[in-house]
Write an enzyme that holds these catalytic residues in place. Structure first.
Site, PDB file in Angstrom:
ATOM      1  N   ASN A 189       0.844  -1.203   0.000  1.00  0.00           N
ATOM      2  CA  ASN A 189       0.000   0.000   0.000  1.00  0.00           C
ATOM      3  C   ASN A 189       0.876   1.249   0.000  1.00  0.00           C
ATOM      4  O   ASN A 189       2.096   1.149  -0.010  1.00  0.00           O
ATOM      5  CB  ASN A 189      -0.939  -0.042   1.213  1.00  0.00           C
ATOM      6  CG  ASN A 189      -0.157  -0.150   2.509  1.00  0.00           C
ATOM      7  OD1 ASN A 189       0.581   0.743   2.877  1.00  0.00           O
ATOM      8  ND2 ASN A 189      -0.300  -1.287   3.187  1.00  0.00           N
ATOM      9  N   ARG A 190       0.264   2.397   0.046  1.00  0.00           N
ATOM     10  CA  ARG A 190       0.980   3.658  -0.126  1.00  0.00           C
ATOM     11  C   ARG A 190       1.621   4.218   1.141  1.00  0.00           C
ATOM     12  O   ARG A 190       2.100   5.342   1.149  1.00  0.00           O
ATOM     13  CB  ARG A 190       0.041   4.714  -0.704  1.00  0.00           C
ATOM     14  CG  ARG A 190      -0.437   4.398  -2.100  1.00  0.00           C
ATOM     15  CD  ARG A 190      -1.276   5.536  -2.641  1.00  0.00           C
ATOM     16  NE  ARG A 190      -1.855   5.197  -3.925  1.00  0.00           N
ATOM     17  CZ  ARG A 190      -1.201   5.313  -5.086  1.00  0.00           C
ATOM     18  NH1 ARG A 190       0.035   5.772  -5.090  1.00  0.00           N
ATOM     19  NH2 ARG A 190      -1.788   4.973  -6.210  1.00  0.00           N
TER      20      ARG A 190
END
Ligand code: C5P
Length: 223
Positions: free
Chosen positions: A30-31
């Protein structure tokens, strides 16, 4: 100069986005940048705490004086955090833990033979919920919630469900908030339903506000 008001406290912080292997060369992630977790570790060590950082973030220099344990997957983070938990006074779970992982990591690199590839994913253990269940009266557990809508309602529900003492909620769609940003806009959500919104601040200042709130909770708990 910072007052050493966290002296004597053992603090565990998690940071970064876990990586869940798909095959030998790929992963799902994920970011998350890890910035919020590292800021929490930095702030706590400056205030005199004994800090352990369990991190899945890469290429980020750990603050001096912090004990660092590097992990990759949600499973590894779960194992590490649960093992260290009994010795901690405070845990802040700033990591973005994968909710799902590939059911099986392929032994060989997946080839592009199919026009449509379906991945089977399974749930990972919810570390924060496990901490909430095992928490002793002297322990304070802080959770984080990155939301893209219905921030307060989701955060209140999470704070109650996961039995945390404080939930730091942020709407990751707001400019100046969330992943990879140097600033953050958060709301401190208490399980009783109280919500304290903070202005847009750099992540180190947000970290100090979170520790202020934790110390206040612990003082109130002793009274
Ligand atoms: O339910 P949600 O994932 O939004 O909750 C976020 C919080 O729960 C964060 O503090 C995150 O670190 C933690 N979490 C966890 N284990 C998971 C998923 C989330 O500890 N598998």
């Amino acid at each position: 100069l910072t007052t050493p008001d966290m002296k004597g406290l053992k603090v565990l912080v998690t940071a970064g986005g876990t990586r869940e292997p798909l095959d030998p060369v790929r992963y799902l992630s994920n970011r998350s940048s890890g910035k919020m977790g590292y800021a929490l570790a930095r702030a706590a060590v400056r205030r005199g705490a004994q800090v352990t950082l369990v991190t899945a973030a890469r290429g980020r220099e750990a603050p001096a004086g912090v004990r660092v344990v590097c992990v990759e997957t949600a499973q590894e983070m779960h194992r590490t955090v649960m093992e260290l938990f009994p010795q901690q006074d405070v845990v802040a779970k700033a990591a973005a833990v994968a909710d799902y992982r590939p059911r099986e990591a392929a032994a060989e690199k997946i080839k592009k033979h199919q026009a449509l590839l379906v991945l089977e994913l399974e749930r990972t253990p919810d570390i924060l919920a496990a901490l909430g269940r095992q928490k002793q009266p002297h322990q304070t557990v802080v959770g984080f919630a990155a939301e893209t809508g219905d921030l307060e309602a989701n955060a209140r529900q999470k704070a109650a469900q996961k039995n945390v003492d404080l939930l730091v909620a942020n709407d990751v769609t707001m400019p100046g908030a969330g992943f990879d940003s140097d600033t953050n806009i958060v709301k401190l959500v208490y399980p009783g339903g109280a919500v304290v919104p903070l202005p847009c601040l750099d992540k180190l200042s947000v970290a100090h506000q979170i520790w202020d709130a934790v110390l206040q909770l612990r003082r109130a708990g002793r009274e």
